[in-house]
Design an enzyme around this catalytic site. Structure first.
Site, mmCIF file in Angstrom:
data_model
loop_
_atom_site.group_PDB
_atom_site.id
_atom_site.type_symbol
_atom_site.label_atom_id
_atom_site.label_comp_id
_atom_site.label_asym_id
_atom_site.label_seq_id
_atom_site.Cartn_x
_atom_site.Cartn_y
_atom_site.Cartn_z
ATOM 1 C CG ASN A 1 17.574 0.301 -9.651
ATOM 2 O OD1 ASN A 1 16.911 0.756 -8.727
ATOM 3 N ND2 ASN A 1 17.308 -0.876 -10.205
ATOM 4 N N GLY A 2 19.061 1.677 -6.840
ATOM 5 C CA GLY A 2 19.448 1.080 -5.574
ATOM 6 C C GLY A 2 19.445 2.109 -4.459
ATOM 7 C CB CYS B 1 15.425 3.753 -10.813
ATOM 8 S SG CYS B 1 15.180 4.633 -9.261
ATOM 9 C CD GLU C 1 -2.859 -10.826 -4.483
ATOM 10 O OE1 GLU C 1 -2.676 -10.305 -5.596
ATOM 11 O OE2 GLU C 1 -2.062 -10.647 -3.528
ATOM 12 N NE ARG D 1 13.609 -1.784 -13.246
ATOM 13 C CZ ARG D 1 13.819 -2.970 -12.676
ATOM 14 N NH1 ARG D 1 13.237 -4.043 -13.174
ATOM 15 N NH2 ARG D 1 14.589 -3.097 -11.630
ATOM 16 C CD GLU E 1 -0.716 -4.127 -5.281
ATOM 17 O OE1 GLU E 1 0.511 -4.342 -5.311
ATOM 18 O OE2 GLU E 1 -1.543 -4.887 -5.834
ATOM 19 C CD1 TRP F 1 8.397 4.100 -7.307
ATOM 20 C CD2 TRP F 1 9.894 3.821 -5.675
ATOM 21 N NE1 TRP F 1 7.713 3.797 -6.163
ATOM 22 C CE2 TRP F 1 8.605 3.614 -5.139
ATOM 23 C CE3 TRP F 1 10.992 3.694 -4.828
ATOM 24 C CZ2 TRP F 1 8.388 3.289 -3.806
ATOM 25 C CZ3 TRP F 1 10.783 3.383 -3.496
ATOM 26 C CH2 TRP F 1 9.487 3.183 -3.003
ATOM 27 C CE LYS G 1 5.162 -6.568 -12.228
ATOM 28 N NZ LYS G 1 3.796 -6.978 -11.856
ATOM 29 C CE LYS H 1 -2.873 -7.958 -7.583
ATOM 30 N NZ LYS H 1 -1.936 -7.882 -6.463
ATOM 31 C CG HIS I 1 -12.210 -12.632 18.381
ATOM 32 N ND1 HIS I 1 -12.220 -13.057 19.685
ATOM 33 C CD2 HIS I 1 -12.672 -13.667 17.647
ATOM 34 C CE1 HIS I 1 -12.652 -14.306 19.736
ATOM 35 N NE2 HIS I 1 -12.937 -14.699 18.514
#
Length: 604
Positions: A97-98, A2, A477, A27, A484, A73, A599, A481, A500
């Protein structure tokens, strides 16, 4: 994850809080709120949604000279106004925050004394706990509550009957502070404070911060004064603005040549890479029997690329671990197994926990981070800073490529220490690495071609990325992206794994990106690409310039500047980032703030 902002001083606080939250919105953006201490008491305004909704709701709110703000968040409880911060209980109002891991036990304890929360959050439990301990001594109540709380937290607290002070305490979650002639400021990120000063500090864990108009004091659990270590932000807020780009992500993609130059150039001396910052652990790096690279998400993919490079160049076993697994699986780490931690923010909760476990086991720790003064930077034995500048978009771009560069430089540094390469080879690699910014620029110059491919595939519901060697890490990667910011189902595989099981998922029209930048496995990747084509899949090779691709074996073709090999990771990264970006734009999605993501992951 947050965003927190707090101020006490001579200025009116409301606009300071709202401006700070705007800068911290990357955030968290589920909900937002502010609490302002007015002559008639604390007035709270909270809304669901982005900070813009809070600004509209707060237009008629009262103002004052002290207050706190929060952009959320969600962890505990859904996205609702009752769950938004700030939370108030009695004379205590706070933001957090946490994650408070023992909140359920604390809630039961408070219930026995007749105290019941109005929300579903762990944060309100913290406010209730502090209020239950408050007997007129704010410091005693906050420190007492901190001793009872398990988990990670950064708390900023107002006491209605102490209007001349603002309090804060942290454990495991980020918090920064600064003061000037106008008052004192705290925030979860220095980005929110740059208009008010460049010199700041990070309060040590479990130390009480008391802010007044005149400045800030820190005291430990025994009441002793604590002197903070001052830091200086080497960039201003203009670096964290869009500068005419439609999105932060696109701006940050195009900032990569400059970020790489800042990261690489100062470390090339006498024609070779010299990492003076690793001096405290050079003996351990020289004598290492094995190396761990530990990270999360995008940073972990940089580690996977580095594994291939290090094992080939150093002939040293390298294990890449997801931080959330490393911290719980009792890894075989000791003084002979250095641990390299990779984190953009330096505050990633699982990576911080992995760091502390590594140190407990006696393993030397090298950090690759972007943020000075961050927890991982402070607690590691050696730090390689990446100098990417602020990265605001949730999807990491320039932070990834500078991490690749830092790990490449660490590899060359270890090759010198261990005698794995002679001086001529070390110089060749250093000179090659210096071309990385230009290679990325050449890739960025091909944006229009990437946009055309994105336009052709963005309506798909499933996509695949395949590659071999270094291209496997880059495939992972690129796939991340796409997930996301495009909300698309995407998978990445070693191309040899297609037979396979994976190839059963290939259907007509399903796009498969075949990454082919490694000469030694190039024919093998082309064969796998043909297998996809034979089953009706849409095939998009992403191939090094000049390498032959059989006409009719693909649907669309993208080219990677350069000669392939190790350096291909840099331009390839840019092409994959642009591909995901333009797919998201075509799909009409919020590129910079994708749903459910924030983020910096500062909670477990």
């Amino acid at each position: 994850m947050c965003g927190i902002i707090g101020y006490i001083g001579t200025k009116l606080v409301k606009d300071i809080l709202l401006d700070g939250l705007t800068r911290l919105e990357y955030r968290g953006y589920d909900s937002a709120g502010i609490a302002v201490l007015t002559p008639s008491g604390v007035e709270i305004t909270r809304t669901v949604g982005k900070v813009s909704a809070l600004k509209e709701a707060a237009t008629q709110a009262a103002d004052g000279h002290a207050g706190i703000g929060h952009t959320r968040w969600a962890t505990h409880g859904g996205v609702t106004v009752p769950n938004a911060h700030p939370h108030r209980c009695g004379r205590v109002t706070l933001v957090h925050n946490g994650i408070i891991e023992n909140f359920a036990l604390l809630r039961e304890r408070l219930a026995r004394s007749g105290r019941f929360p109005l929300s579903e959050t762990d944060t309100e439990i913290a406010a209730m706990l502090i209020d239950s301990l408050y007997d007129g001594d704010p410091a005693g109540a906050i420190l007492g509550a901190a001793r009872m709380i398990e988990g990670a937290f950064a708390l900023v607290v107002l006491f209605e009957d102490r209007p001349e002070r603002l309090y804060a305490i942290r454990r495991g979650s980020p918090l920064v502070a600064l003061s000037n002639e106008d008052g004192a400021y705290v925030a979860s990120d220095v980005t929110a404070l740059l208009d008010h000063g460049r010199d700041y500090f990070v309060p040590p864990e479990d130390v009480l911060l008391v802010a007044r108009r005149e400045g800030i004091q820190l005291t430990d659990q025994a009441g002793n004064a604590v002197r903070p270590q001052m830091l200086r932000a080497d960039w201003d807020y203009t670096a964290a603005q869009k500068a005419g780009y439609p999105h932060y992500m696109l701006k940050e993609i195009f900032e990569q040549p400059q970020a790489l130059t800042r990261t690489i150039l100062p470390r090339v001396r006498e024609g070779i890479i010299q990492l003076e910052e690793t001096a405290p652990v050079d003996d351990a790096l020289k004598g290492a029997r094995q190396l761990f690279i530990v990270a999360c998400g995008t940073a972990m993919h940089a580690g996977l690329a580095a594994k291939t490079l290090m094992e080939n160049m150093l002939r040293l076993p390298v294990e890449v671990d997801i931080a959330s697994e490393f911290r719980y699986r009792d890894p075989i780490a000791d003084a002979g197994t250095p641990v390299v931690l990779v984190s953009q923010s330096g505050e990633t909760a699982d990576t911080v926990a992995a760091l502390r476990l590594a140190r407990l086991k006696g393993a030397p720790v090298v950090a690759v981070v972007n943020v000075k003064g961050s927890t991982i930077a402070r607690e590691s034995d050696a730090v390689i800073y990446t100098h990417a500048g602020p990265e605001i978009a949730v999807a990491s771009t320039k932070a990834f490529t500078v991490q690749l560069a830092a790990l490449y430089m660490l590899t060359l540094h270890m090759a010198r220490l261990r005698g794995a390469l002679d001086q001529d080879r070390l110089r060749e690699h250093a000179q090659a690495l210096l071309t990385a910014p230009q290679l990325i620029q050449e890739a960025l110059d091909r944006e229009s071609q990437v946009r055309e491919v994105a336009d052709a595939v963005h309506r798909a519901t499933d996509m695949f990325y395949i590659g071999r060697g270094l291209d496997v890490a880059m495939a992972q990667e690129g796939s991340l992206k796409l997930k996301e910011i495009c909300y698309l189902h995407s998978e990445a595989y070693g191309a040899g794994e297609l037979k396979h099981g994976t190839i059963s998922l290939i259907e007509p029209g399903v796009p498969t990106f075949a990454l082919a930048t490694q000469r030694e496995v190039y024919p093998k990747t082309l064969s796998n690409m043909r297998e996809v084509r034979a089953r009706g899949g849409t095939v998009i090779p992403i191939v090094t310039d000049g390498w032959e691709v059989e006409p009719g074996s693909y649907d669309y073709l993208l080219r990677v500047p350069g000669e392939g090999g190790v350096l291909a990771v840099f331009p390839l990264a840019a092409i994959l980032q642009l591909l995901a970006y333009h797919c998201a734009v075509y799909r009409g999605l919020p590129v910079d703030q994708p749903r459910n993501l924030a983020k910096s992951v500062t909670v477990e």
